[in-house]
Design a protein around this motif. Structure first.
Motif, mmCIF file in Angstrom:
data_model
loop_
_atom_site.group_PDB
_atom_site.id
_atom_site.type_symbol
_atom_site.label_atom_id
_atom_site.label_comp_id
_atom_site.label_asym_id
_atom_site.label_seq_id
_atom_site.Cartn_x
_atom_site.Cartn_y
_atom_site.Cartn_z
ATOM 1 N N ARG A 82 -7.369 7.463 -19.829
ATOM 2 C CA ARG A 82 -7.390 8.359 -18.674
ATOM 3 C C ARG A 82 -7.313 7.574 -17.365
ATOM 4 N NH1 ARG A 82 -8.525 13.565 -17.604
ATOM 5 N NH2 ARG A 82 -9.587 14.115 -15.657
ATOM 6 N N THR A 83 -6.475 8.043 -16.469
ATOM 7 C CA THR A 83 -6.443 7.567 -15.089
ATOM 8 C C THR A 83 -6.214 8.762 -14.180
ATOM 9 O OG1 THR A 83 -4.055 7.137 -15.127
ATOM 10 C CG2 THR A 83 -5.516 5.275 -15.650
ATOM 11 N N MET A 84 -6.548 8.586 -12.924
ATOM 12 C CA MET A 84 -6.266 9.587 -11.907
ATOM 13 C C MET A 84 -5.228 9.029 -10.945
ATOM 14 S SD MET A 84 -8.243 11.961 -13.001
ATOM 15 C CE MET A 84 -8.235 13.176 -11.678
ATOM 16 N N GLU A 85 -4.602 9.910 -10.215
ATOM 17 C CA GLU A 85 -3.505 9.476 -9.349
ATOM 18 C C GLU A 85 -3.951 8.448 -8.315
ATOM 19 O OE1 GLU A 85 -1.290 12.704 -7.689
ATOM 20 O OE2 GLU A 85 -0.939 13.657 -9.632
ATOM 21 N N TRP A 86 -5.170 8.587 -7.781
ATOM 22 C CA TRP A 86 -5.627 7.602 -6.796
ATOM 23 C C TRP A 86 -5.864 6.230 -7.419
ATOM 24 C CZ3 TRP A 86 -8.166 12.416 -7.203
ATOM 25 C CH2 TRP A 86 -9.219 12.459 -8.129
ATOM 26 N N HIS A 107 -3.663 21.501 -19.300
ATOM 27 C CA HIS A 107 -4.534 20.811 -20.242
ATOM 28 C C HIS A 107 -5.333 19.680 -19.604
ATOM 29 C CE1 HIS A 107 -2.531 23.128 -23.287
ATOM 30 N NE2 HIS A 107 -1.357 22.613 -22.974
ATOM 31 N N ASP A 108 -5.348 19.602 -18.268
ATOM 32 C CA ASP A 108 -6.115 18.548 -17.616
ATOM 33 C C ASP A 108 -6.400 18.962 -16.181
ATOM 34 O OD1 ASP A 108 -7.449 16.137 -17.273
ATOM 35 O OD2 ASP A 108 -5.883 14.968 -18.260
ATOM 36 N N SER A 109 -7.231 18.173 -15.517
ATOM 37 C CA SER A 109 -7.626 18.491 -14.153
ATOM 38 C C SER A 109 -6.539 18.103 -13.153
ATOM 39 C CB SER A 109 -8.930 17.767 -13.812
ATOM 40 O OG SER A 109 -8.757 16.369 -13.924
ATOM 41 N N ASP A 110 -6.675 18.600 -11.931
ATOM 42 C CA ASP A 110 -5.758 18.213 -10.872
ATOM 43 C C ASP A 110 -5.753 16.695 -10.698
ATOM 44 O OD1 ASP A 110 -5.353 20.881 -10.449
ATOM 45 O OD2 ASP A 110 -6.307 20.959 -8.479
#
Length: 258
Positions: A206-210, A243-246
């Motif tokens: 998992r990674t986030m855009e930031w 299926h996932d968060s923003d």
């Protein structure tokens, strides 16, 4: 804009190193990830500077999002900010944490800086090329040199996460044949590819855009690519995902010129 990113990254790095040297309490957010005074102080510095210079461009920043502060609409362009990428490395007194600032336009990370305050290395990328800036102990930018990806030759140097490796990552690396593993934290993984110090960065976690936008911008400016498992360029500004968060990323593969 890149000059502003560099200045804000250096100011944020100064604040981070103040807290790093002084020590401080570690808290945990709802998702159990750590957060410190350094995260919050650096984010305040960066967001104040971005909003003063570009009041019409929305900002998406990790700690604000965690607090429920999210722009209602992003439009064509927006900023992505991770004030302290690699908080686990920071808390564990390692040196490979970074400040990340990026501009995303039409889903593409167009301009980005990644600053590693412990080692005084600032990576910058924009359309037309990428560079590495040496930063002194007083947080002044010094010598600059251009960087570009390399053509990978066996054994490929594969960048793996120190804190977030997975069985899927291990299986992908095994399928590459003979490799050399380079372990590093934070968005420096992208920067190693951009600076021709590694060839492939597979991310099956998992990674986030930031987490990725600034390093991805540097890599793309240096001639590399970041694609999802179906071969499409990793896109930014993902909202209302079923299926996932923003702002959550799918798995991806970042490459130099391999």
């Amino acid at each position: 804009m890149l000059d502003l990113f560099e200045r804000l990254a250096l100011e944020a790095g100064r604040e981070i190193m103040r807290v790093y040297r002084a020590g401080g309490a570690v808290e945990h957010k709802a998702d159990a990830s750590p957060v410190t005074e350094a995260d919050r102080g650096a984010e305040r510095i960066i967001l104040a500077g971005l909003r003063a210079a570009y009041p019409s461009i929305p900002c998406v920043a990790e700690e604000e999002v965690s607090a429920g502060i999210v722009p209602a609409g992003l439009g064509e362009a927006f900023f992505l900010v991770d004030p302290l990428d690699g908080t686990k490395e920071f808390v564990n007194r390692r040196t490979d944490f970074t400040v990340n600032i990026a501009l995303v336009r039409a889903g593409v990370p167009e301009v980005g800086v990644v600053f590693a305050p412990c080692t005084g290395r600032l990576f910058a990328g924009r359309p037309g090329g990428a560079g590495l800036v040496e930063v002194d102990s007083s947080f002044h930018a010094g010598r600059r040199r251009p960087i570009a990806v390399r053509a990978g030759k066996p054994p490929l140097a594969v960048v793996a996460s120190r804190s977030h490796n997975t069985p899927e990552t291990d299986a992908y690396i095994a399928g590459l044949g003979k490799t050399e593993i380079v372990s590093v934290g934070s968005s420096l993984k992208f920067c190693l590819l951009a600076a021709a110090a590694a060839d492939v960065y597979p991310r099956f976690g998992r990674t986030m855009e930031w987490d990725t936008a600034a390093g991805d911008a540097v890599l793309r400016a240096a001639g590399g690519t970041t694609v999802t498992l179906d071969g499409a360029p990793l896109a930014y500004g993902k909202r209302d995902q079923p299926h996932d968060s923003d702002f959550a990323n799918p798995y991806f593969i970042a490459r130099g010129a391999t």
